[in-house]
Design an enzyme around this catalytic site. Structure first.
Site, PDB file in Angstrom:
ATOM      1  N   ASP A   1       0.767  -1.257   0.148  1.00 54.51           N
ATOM      2  CA  ASP A   1       0.039   0.656  -0.137  1.00 54.51           C
ATOM      3  C   ASP A   1       0.469   1.421  -0.138  1.00 54.51           C
ATOM      4  OD1 ASP A   1      -2.575   1.441   0.528  1.00 54.51           O
ATOM      5  OD2 ASP A   1      -1.224   1.627   2.687  1.00 54.51           O
TER       6      ASP A   1
ATOM      7  N   GLU B   1       1.284  -0.168  -5.193  1.00 55.52           N
ATOM      8  CA  GLU B   1       0.314   0.735  -5.078  1.00 55.52           C
ATOM      9  C   GLU B   1       1.917   2.188  -5.460  1.00 55.52           C
ATOM     10  OE1 GLU B   1      -3.577   2.814  -3.672  1.00 55.52           O
ATOM     11  OE2 GLU B   1      -1.791   2.476  -2.395  1.00 55.52           O
TER      12      GLU B   1
END
Length: 661
Positions: free
Chosen positions: A338, A373
């Protein structure tokens, strides 16, 4: 109580050796570290860790066994402007704890203090770390090691996927045990995905703001203890702790040939901004674990109140140890990171950041699937295409471009082809392969596929932020009516759009990622930021399962396996037989058709498969290239005898043909 021996600085955390437990904690600026032990009724015993090796505090407790609950109280300076926020009144979770018991509540006892340290003891309410034994029987478990070229990722939430499944025993719905249940595994195998990517399963907390609103953190991107399995997803059956239940699920998935990829969060923690709860790292060594400005305040490059400083050597080693732990003890096959730009900050982003180099050089981690990401909200935070091997990356160019092409007609044929060909303009450098592009149409963050074609605007009122949260730039299209209910003609247009988007996703070069639920028509009723909706809005309604859409998606995934151009993980080159780009007359596209032509294409793959595309508003005929072409599933039945020379393409229609010998 038996006195602590000096013990060893490694491994980090609490390690049981059959005779006792070694406790080890990093803190560069601490002056004293108390190990706090809790008995069955919650009585606390405090004892100092007796030894320090460099910045690692450690001690060994003979006779201590698995199941022992513990925490830390760390003494040191209270100097917020210098970055120090030590407060021994706060019981702290071990950053390397293998299990955590208890929830973080919205109680003022967790506040550390603003100008002065808060003296309220958080011990009675604070979550407790737990000692575990590494004794799971893996038997002959082996990683599936699916090649990148054959990988199809399925992004799912443990609870949302299984909570309402009527064929799974009620007592395990929404849990790790449900993931490994034969009903769930059979479903995943029939669908044809190769890799199950789970939203965060490491221990996390709900933000105080959500708790005050009667909501909770559903997605899990608010980490408390990155080594520990989140207990709320454990069934508790047979008195197994959460890790055992998760390990059993991984073992069952591996036996079915399915990889397990974990979404992990190493960019911020649940301690939030300076006035947030003090739960672990802030009280252990705030200045080492977080990026701070010259006034000792947090750099908020994540939008979550704080940013972890992975460039600090001991913090970087904590991340590496954590990743190795998940691979060795839980046999996971990869990770999705993330807000991964944070991992490369020094503080500016660097492709050669120490963590990236360490992962590439690590014999265990370098063989795992690594997915970034590739953005955060800090300076220079957007880094799509700029991560080093072995990382693949979420490709928002693909997501936005494909939506614009099919739903709005705003993209040229040339730009569409670039996305379809693995976004080579973004990823074909530094020896990277097409699989580096994680192609997605939807993800947990945003509209579901059904909502992409049903809603023009986000509808996030249930989140309690007056619909201000979530992206307003979705490139969605409701086809003329806002909401799920619409006249039959509009529903047919939506169905064709869904088929076109799924076909593009699963027939394109790169690594496709399917959002769980898109294959059976799951809707969140226009909520494109359902991070706090742990309820039937996000749980899949299996009673409303769209069997036709499931069959269509499964057939596409199985077709993908048959086309060499989509399996080889090599960049397509002109004349290599992998791809030809043809116009509506079956001839190579002209320069004008690439840039200004009508959105009608034929894409010939591996010479023998032909994808026909009509992304216009009008019905049209496409002349197929010379050969004997037969429409194939899921666009025609298995027993289709018809050979075609012309495709009669519906508006926003697609079809796949195979050349017959």
């Amino acid at each position: 109580m038996t006195p602590l021996h000096e013990g060893l600085p490694a491994p980090r955390g609490a390690s049981y050796d059959g005779k006792g437990v070694n406790f080890s904690l990093f803190s560069q600026y601490a002056e004293r570290v108390e190990l706090c032990l809790f008995d069955a009724v919650g009585e606390e015993t405090r004892v100092d860790l007796p030894a320090r090796s460099g910045d690692i505090w450690h001690g060994y407790l003979p006779g201590c066994k698995p199941g022992q609950r513990y925490g830390y109280r760390v003494h040191g300076p209270w100097q917020p402007q210098q970055g120090h926020r030590f407060n021994p009144a706060k019981l702290l979770v071990d950053p390397c704890a293998h299990e955590v018991q208890g929830e973080v509540t919205d109680d003022p006892c967790f506040q550390c203090g603003v100008h002065e340290p808060d003296a309220t003891d958080s011990g009675p309410l604070a979550p407790k770390s737990v000692v575990l034994a590494d004794d799971f029987d893996w038997g002959d478990d082996a990683p599936p090691r699916v090649p990148w070229g054959s990988t199809v990722i399925y992004e799912a939430h443990v609870r949302g996927l299984t909570k309402l499944h009527p064929e799974i025993p009620q007592e395990i719905r929404g849990t790790y045990a449900a993931l490994g249940h034969p009903v769930m595994i059979d479903y995943l195998q029939r669908l044809g995905i190769t890799s199950l990517e789970l939203l965060p399963v490491a221990s996390f907390a709900s933000e105080p703001r959500l708790l005050r609103q009667g909501l909770s953190n559903y997605w899990g991107y608010n980490p408390l203890a990155c080594y520990a399995l989140e207990s709320r997803y454990a069934s508790g059956l047979h008195q197994h702790h959460p890790r055992h239940e998760f390990q059993q699920a991984v073992k069952a998935l591996h036996q079915a040939g399915i990889e397990v990829i974990l979404d992990v969060v190493f960019n911020h923690t649940a301690e939030l901004e300076e006035t947030g709860p003090t739960l672990s790292m802030r009280g252990i060594d705030n200045k080492s674990y977080y990026w701070l400005d010259e006034q000792g305040e947090y750099q908020n490059w994540t939008g979550c109140g704080n940013t972890q400083n992975i460039s600090q050597p001991q913090v970087m080693e904590w991340v590496l140890d954590c990743l190795r732990y998940w691979v060795t003890e839980c046999h996971v096959d990869g990770f999705r990171f993330d807000l991964a730009t944070v991992l490369g900050r020094t503080p500016d982003y660097r492709q050669d950041a120490p963590l990236f180099q360490a992962i590439a050089a690590d014999p265990l981690l370098s063989g795992c699937k690594m997915i970034a990401e590739p953005w955060d909200i800090g300076p220079g935070g957007y880094q799509v295409g700029n991560f080093p091997a072995p990382f693949a990356e979420w490709n928002d160019h693909f997501r936005d471009g494909v939506r614009r092409y099919w739903l709005h007609g705003h993209l040229s044929n040339g730009d569409f082809a670039r996305r379809f060909a693995g976004s080579s303009d973004v990823f074909n450098h530094y020896g990277r392969l097409p699989s580096s592009s994680i192609n997605l149409i939807t993800a947990h963050d945003g509209f579901t596929l059904r909502d992409v074609v049903s809603y023009e605007q986000k509808h996030n009122e249930a989140n309690g932020e007056d619909n201000r949260d979530g992206s307003s730039n979705n490139f969605s299209h409701n086809h003329g009516v806002e909401g799920l209910q619409a006249p039959l003609l509009i529903m047919e247009h939506r169905r064709r759009s869904v088929h076109a988007l799924l076909t593009t996703l699963l027939m394109a070069q790169g690594t496709p990622m399917l959002l769980a639920g898109d294959e059976h028509g799951h809707s969140q009723h226009g909520n494109n930021n359902a991070y706090c909706q742990d309820n039937p809005l996000t749980w899949f309604d299996w009673q409303e399962h769209d069997r036709g859409l499931f069959a269509f998606t499964a057939a596409l995934i199985h077709l993908r396996r048959r086309i060499p151009a989509l399996q080889q993980d090599r960049w397509w080159q002109e004349g290599d037989g992998n791809v030809e780009w043809l116009n509506d007359q079956g001839q190579p596209l002209t320069a004008a058709q690439w840039e200004q032509g009508a959105h009608r294409l034929q894409i010939r793959l591996s010479q023998h498969w032909l994808l026909t595309i009509n992304a216009t508003e009008e019905v049209c005929d496409l002349v197929l290239p010379q050969g004997q072409w037969q429409a194939i599933p899921p666009f025609a039945g298995d027993d289709n005898p018809i050979l075609s020379t012309v495709w009669h393409g519906a508006a926003h229609g697609v079809c796949m043909f195979q050349e017959q010998s």
